[in-house]
Each structure stands twice: as C-alpha cells, then as structure tokens.
Design an enzyme around this catalytic site. Sequence first.
Site, PDB file in Angstrom:
ATOM      1  N   ASP A 179       3.182  -3.523   1.356  1.00 53.57           N
ATOM      2  CA  ASP A 179       2.670  -2.379   0.612  1.00 53.57           C
ATOM      3  C   ASP A 179       1.211  -2.629   0.262  1.00 53.57           C
ATOM      4  OD1 ASP A 179       3.148   0.141  -1.105  1.00 53.57           O
ATOM      5  OD2 ASP A 179       2.233  -1.289  -2.500  1.00 53.57           O
ATOM      6  N   TYR A 183      -6.611  -1.175  -4.027  1.00 51.25           N
ATOM      7  CA  TYR A 183      -6.534  -2.617  -4.251  1.00 51.25           C
ATOM      8  C   TYR A 183      -7.769  -3.347  -3.746  1.00 51.25           C
ATOM      9  CZ  TYR A 183      -1.535  -1.594  -4.896  1.00 51.25           C
ATOM     10  OH  TYR A 183      -0.330  -1.081  -5.301  1.00 51.25           O
ATOM     11  N   LYS A 188      -1.976   3.575   0.725  1.00 53.94           N
ATOM     12  CA  LYS A 188      -2.012   4.713  -0.190  1.00 53.94           C
ATOM     13  C   LYS A 188      -3.374   5.392  -0.258  1.00 53.94           C
ATOM     14  CE  LYS A 188       1.099   2.115  -3.224  1.00 53.94           C
ATOM     15  NZ  LYS A 188       0.582   0.769  -2.857  1.00 53.94           N
ATOM     16  N   HIS A 197      -1.192   7.896  -3.965  1.00 53.90           N
ATOM     17  CA  HIS A 197      -1.061   6.804  -4.943  1.00 53.90           C
ATOM     18  C   HIS A 197      -0.582   7.300  -6.300  1.00 53.90           C
ATOM     19  CE1 HIS A 197      -2.667   2.504  -5.688  1.00 53.90           C
ATOM     20  NE2 HIS A 197      -1.766   2.793  -6.597  1.00 53.90           N
TER      21      HIS A 197
END
Length: 312
Positions: free
Chosen positions: A51, A56, A85, A118
């Site tokens: 994931d 990030y 995402k 997200h």
Amino acid sequence: MTTSDSLRYTRIPTHQSGTIPAVGFGTLIPDPLVTRRATKAALEAGFRHLDCAERYRNEEAVGDALREAFKAGTLQRKDLFVTTKLWNTNHRPERVRPAFDGSRRRLQLDEIDCYIIHTPFAFQPGDEQDPRDEHGRVIYDSGVTLAETWGALERLVDEGHCKSIGLSDITLDKLREIVSIARIRPAMVQVESHPYLPEWDLLDFCREHGIVLQAFAALGHAMKPNVLADPVITAIAERLHRTPAQIALAWALQRGTAFLTTSTNSRRIQENFDISALPDDAMREMRDQITTNIRFNTVVKTGVPGFILRAG
C-alpha cells in the site's frame, strides 16, 4: 473468502479485480532509505500486497525495492498487488490522470492494481500538499465533488494501466453515495479498523456489494489506549503462545477484512506475516468481551490524516 496453505495467504474476492491478497504491508515510513529496506524485508517475508500513496513522498523508494526484487528474479509482477492513492490536492478531474501517471513513474510500474482516493476531502489544488490559510486552517476546494473525482478514476480504468479503484478514510454514508452513482463500483475501501473500532456495519455493506474492506491501523498504531495491551487479547496470546499483534491480525482476517501493517523492524515484519487461525472460542471472546470503542484518526472528519506529519 478463500485461503491457500494457511491464513497468511488469504485472498478476498472482489467484484472487479478477481482476488486481493488480504495481508498487506503499508509504506507510511518517513525516511526513503528506511522505506526501501522495509519494503525489501516485507517482500522477503512473503507480503504480496503493498500500500503506497503520493502523500507519503516515498513512492520512488518503494519502486527501487520492487525493481531490485524483479531484477533478482525473487518476485514476479503478476504475483504482486500494488495500491497507491490520489492525494486531496488532485481531486479535480483534470489533475487525476497526471497524478496517477506520476505515481506509476515513481513506482516504476506500468500498471497499478488499485488506485484509491486518499480521502473524500478535496484540498486547494496545487503543489502544496497541505494548503493552509494564515490561521493554519486547511484550505478546502469547493469546486469539485467526490462524484466528479470518482468519474475521473473510472476513466482511468477505461483507459488501461489501472485495474481497479477504491476509496480511503470513507464513512458508510459517503460510501453509499458513491456506490449509488458509480458506473464502476469500488473494489476496495481502506479505513481505520481494529478490535477497538471493528466497523461491523461498514463490513456488512462491503460484503453485500463485493467490496474488500481493508483495515489500516490494524494494531492501533501504538496509540492510547493500546490495543495490543488489551487484557482479552493478551490473555488469548498467552494461551495460544502467540504475540498480541498476531492475535489481532488473525482476528482481522478471520472476520473477513484485509489489513495493513507497517514496521521498519525485519523481525516484526516477519512476525506480522507469520499468523495462523484462531480457534472459534478466541474469536467469540474478542467480539463479546472487548468493549472499548475508539477512533484514533480524525481524518474522516477533516481529510487530514492523523498519522502523517505535516512537516517534510
């Protein structure tokens, strides 16, 4: 839900993507070098669902770990399920495809198995991922609806390179709205869920519509009260000679959810993969005797993930 060999190899069927590996490794790790090492350790342990997320800021590191595994011949792309995402600042339909292509480029992958919104909250579009006004308040974007963003994701599936689409940090009411208007239903929804937040109603809805519910913070993300210190879980762990984490993760799979777990410690990564089935009495104890109910992440109210630092 089907299993192959043992619980850790569980795959959950979805209406759109065949089956999804239920045991997933989350890459919310701030340092890119540590991300690369942890991803490599997860793949070596046996994780086949990764994931990721634009937010990030480490997709390149994940891509490097994947390229290394592919080059070494220890992993084939067809055996891997990769989720990433769309961040809140890219909800406008014209920004979706560039964001998706950017993630593919950074991950060094031609196809993404599941592309997820997200959060349902649109932020001011632009390069600043956490736009704030002079008072420190998030600047939201009222010029786009979640349905419009979902339509842009549906077009990604139509155009290829995106096998399925999903949602994260979604409430049951919002999910119902999207399912009611979707031409392509979500294959997966990713929400906070653990023994202190089982989300039974959401799980029932997902089952009804062929959607995989994937639990993030499946171990409580080390927040207080500590899920892994719960007396019901620790008693079961002692009785079965397993760790509390292994009990909580086995519970997640056996009740029908997928899960994400994140660690930078190779021993703990292996431990979190090495899970096995709980007896029926243990499953009953966890459902009937755990009474604490708490949500650790306020993202469903604000669109601001509570586990991501603002700086950096």
